[in-house]
Design a protein around this motif. Structure first.
Motif, short mmCIF file in Angstrom:
data_model
loop_
_atom_site.label_atom_id
_atom_site.label_comp_id
_atom_site.label_asym_id
_atom_site.label_seq_id
_atom_site.Cartn_x
_atom_site.Cartn_y
_atom_site.Cartn_z
N GLY A 102 -26.41 -50.21 26.76
CA GLY A 102 -27.58 -49.97 27.59
C GLY A 102 -28.79 -50.74 27.14
O GLY A 102 -29.91 -50.23 27.14
N PRO A 122 -24.76 -42.21 38.14
CA PRO A 122 -26.08 -42.86 38.20
C PRO A 122 -27.20 -41.94 38.65
O PRO A 122 -28.38 -42.23 38.41
CB PRO A 122 -25.86 -43.99 39.22
CG PRO A 122 -24.67 -43.57 40.02
CD PRO A 122 -23.80 -42.80 39.08
N ASP A 124 -20.91 -51.29 26.25
CA ASP A 124 -22.25 -51.34 26.84
C ASP A 124 -23.16 -50.35 26.13
O ASP A 124 -22.99 -49.13 26.25
CB ASP A 124 -22.16 -51.02 28.34
CG ASP A 124 -23.51 -51.15 29.04
OD1 ASP A 124 -24.51 -51.51 28.38
OD2 ASP A 124 -23.56 -50.89 30.26
N VAL A 144 -24.42 -43.89 27.66
CA VAL A 144 -24.59 -45.01 28.60
C VAL A 144 -23.41 -45.06 29.57
O VAL A 144 -23.58 -45.26 30.78
CB VAL A 144 -24.74 -46.35 27.85
CG1 VAL A 144 -24.64 -47.53 28.82
CG2 VAL A 144 -26.06 -46.38 27.10
N ASP A 145 -22.21 -44.84 29.07
CA ASP A 145 -21.04 -44.87 29.93
C ASP A 145 -21.06 -43.71 30.93
O ASP A 145 -20.69 -43.89 32.10
CB ASP A 145 -19.77 -44.80 29.09
CG ASP A 145 -18.51 -44.95 29.92
OD1 ASP A 145 -18.32 -46.04 30.51
OD2 ASP A 145 -17.73 -43.99 29.99
N TYR A 146 -21.50 -42.54 30.48
CA TYR A 146 -21.58 -41.40 31.39
C TYR A 146 -22.56 -41.70 32.53
O TYR A 146 -22.29 -41.40 33.70
CB TYR A 146 -22.00 -40.14 30.65
CG TYR A 146 -22.01 -38.91 31.54
CD1 TYR A 146 -20.85 -38.18 31.74
CD2 TYR A 146 -23.18 -38.51 32.19
CE1 TYR A 146 -20.84 -37.07 32.57
CE2 TYR A 146 -23.18 -37.40 33.03
CZ TYR A 146 -22.01 -36.69 33.22
OH TYR A 146 -22.01 -35.59 34.06
N ARG A 147 -23.68 -42.30 32.19
CA ARG A 147 -24.67 -42.61 33.23
C ARG A 147 -24.14 -43.68 34.19
O ARG A 147 -24.48 -43.66 35.37
CB ARG A 147 -25.98 -43.07 32.60
CG ARG A 147 -27.05 -43.38 33.63
CD ARG A 147 -28.41 -43.62 33.03
NE ARG A 147 -28.98 -42.42 32.45
CZ ARG A 147 -30.29 -42.16 32.39
NH1 ARG A 147 -31.15 -43.01 32.91
NH2 ARG A 147 -30.72 -41.07 31.83
N ARG A 148 -23.32 -44.57 33.70
CA ARG A 148 -22.73 -45.58 34.58
C ARG A 148 -21.92 -44.92 35.68
O ARG A 148 -21.95 -45.36 36.83
CB ARG A 148 -21.85 -46.53 33.76
CG ARG A 148 -21.15 -47.60 34.59
CD ARG A 148 -20.22 -48.45 33.72
NE ARG A 148 -19.16 -47.64 33.10
CZ ARG A 148 -18.06 -47.26 33.74
NH1 ARG A 148 -17.85 -47.58 35.01
NH2 ARG A 148 -17.14 -46.53 33.10
N THR A 149 -21.20 -43.88 35.34
CA THR A 149 -20.37 -43.19 36.33
C THR A 149 -21.10 -42.05 37.03
O THR A 149 -20.57 -41.47 37.99
CB THR A 149 -19.09 -42.63 35.65
OG1 THR A 149 -19.47 -41.77 34.58
CG2 THR A 149 -18.24 -43.78 35.11
N ARG A 181 -33.91 -40.67 28.35
CA ARG A 181 -32.55 -40.81 28.85
C ARG A 181 -31.66 -39.71 28.29
O ARG A 181 -30.82 -39.15 28.99
CB ARG A 181 -32.00 -42.19 28.48
CG ARG A 181 -30.58 -42.44 28.94
CD ARG A 181 -30.09 -43.83 28.55
NE ARG A 181 -30.73 -44.87 29.33
CZ ARG A 181 -30.31 -46.14 29.37
NH1 ARG A 181 -29.25 -46.51 28.67
NH2 ARG A 181 -30.95 -47.02 30.10
#
Length: 388
Positions: free
Chosen positions: A23, A74, A21, A67-72, A205
């Motif tokens: 983003g 939010p 992903d 992007v992965d960090y933000r997924r976990t 971001r």
């Protein structure tokens, strides 16, 4: 040799991280244009192919991880960025030392090289000065200077120094760092014509990511690349305070041409400075004209911008910073001033005088360029300098 196809770059980044992903897909057109330009125009050596692929893969790898960090996490998306200070002067106009001085203020924070090199996981206050990624970044810097010995005299280098925003927007593949270190004129022309909104969305971001574990009072940011995208920058950060540095643009062209010529030896064979200068003269003139447009149109509101002349700054950096603080409504504390003075005192002599170049080396026509830069120099009151 490195595979510079867009598909290979994407696949390598995904395989190295196990993530898919990104983003969004705004960056894909930029990657297509850049990889095509690198293959067709850059004249890369075999080592340069590997360097360029690693450069692009690294940018996308960092993007995937953030992007992965933000997924976990939010909640990071709700973190405000308020009244950042942007230094937006053209290349080689004193922006680097000004950036480093502003970063000494304990009320400010600038992105550091090591945390831009490896932003995941976000830095933490307890280990900010001892994080092992600092040493990793130092080793990268030492490798670069071993290959390009003249680089350190041209530009300050170190994991704990403030890093430019071109490294951040490179994760969106929209960045003037690429035309600086590679001969990619087709990509540069595309970059000058494209919408930079996605690059500044990514920029926000990224800052939110860095501050997610260390609260920030005020970001201080810098990149000559902002000069070509002031509209997109101000739309993303409408409350930004802006410092624009000014210098005789012919001196700027000569200096950046020398810098780019040196940087490009990392991945390509040595190229004559005359060709680099013709290329960069167009970029510089485009940028300074856009800065006039931004003032005349109100894109950069007069109440939010300070102009700094290079010669005045070079003569008295601390007084210049103090005046800029006053105009921007910032408190120039005794602690901030003392830290800035200590930073200046600690700089090696070559940081201020080690980059030797002359305008004559560029082969450009002084009179013709003076005509093309007159609008900018008249608007901002920028004096001519001896060219040599």
């Amino acid at each position: 040799m490195g595979d510079l196809s867009a598909a290979a770059v994407v696949a390598t980044a995904q395989e190295s991280t196990g993530l898919t992903d990104f983003g969004g897909d705004d960056w894909r057109e930029a990657l297509d244009v850049l990889t095509e330009s690198l293959s067709a125009e850059a004249g890369l050596s075999e080592f340069g192919d590997v360097v360029a692929q690693a450069d692009l893969v690294g940018s996308l790898t960092r993007r995937l991880q953030i992007v992965d960090y933000r997924r976990t996490h939010p909640e990071v998306a709700n973190s405000p960025i308020e009244r950042p200070v942007f230094i937006v002067g053209q290349v080689r106009t004193g922006t680097t030392i000004l950036f480093e001085l502003l970063a000494q203020d304990p009320d400010a924070r600038a992105p550091l090289t090591w945390e831009v090199d490896a932003p995941c996981p976000p830095p933490e206050a307890t280990t900010y000065a001892t994080d092992p990624r600092i040493e990793d970044s130092r080793q990268i810097q030492e490798m670069m200077t071993s290959i390009i010995p003249d680089l350190r005299a041209m530009h300050p280098i170190g994991p704990l120094l403030a890093q430019e925003c071109v490294r951040i927007t490179a994760m969106d593949l929209r960045s003037f760092i690429f035309p600086t270190i590679y001969h990619v004129p087709a990509y540069a022309r595309w970059l000058l014509d494209t919408d930079m909104a996605s690059a500044y969305r990514w920029h926000r971001r990224f800052l939110q990511h860095l501050q997610s574990r260390i609260p920030v009072n005020r970001w201080v940011l810098k990149s000559p690349g902002h000069i070509w995208a002031l509209d997109a920058m101000m739309k993303q950060y409408p409350d930004a305070r802006v410092i624009q540095t000014h210098r005789d643009p012919l001196r700027t062209i000569a200096s950046v041409s020398s810098l780019a010529c040196t940087l490009r030896t990392f991945a390509s064979e040595q190229t004559p400075i005359e060709g680099v200068a013709r290329e960069w003269a167009e970029y510089v003139i485009d940028g300074i004209d856009r800065s006039v447009d931004a003032r005349e149109s109100g894109i950069v509101p007069p109440s939010q911008v300070v102009d700094v002349q290079y010669q005045s700054f070079a003569a008295d950096p601390i007084a210049t910073v103090g005046a800029a603080y006053d105009q921007l409504g910032l408190a120039f504390t005794a602690d901030a001033e003392a830290r800035m003075r200590n930073f200046l005192d600690a700089q090696p002599a070559h940081e201020h005088g080690g980059h030797h170049y002359t305008f004559a080396q560029t082969g450009l026509n002084e009179e013709a360029l003076r005509e093309r830069t007159a609008r900018y120099q008249n608007y901002f009151g920028v004096p001519n300098e001896p060219l040599g």
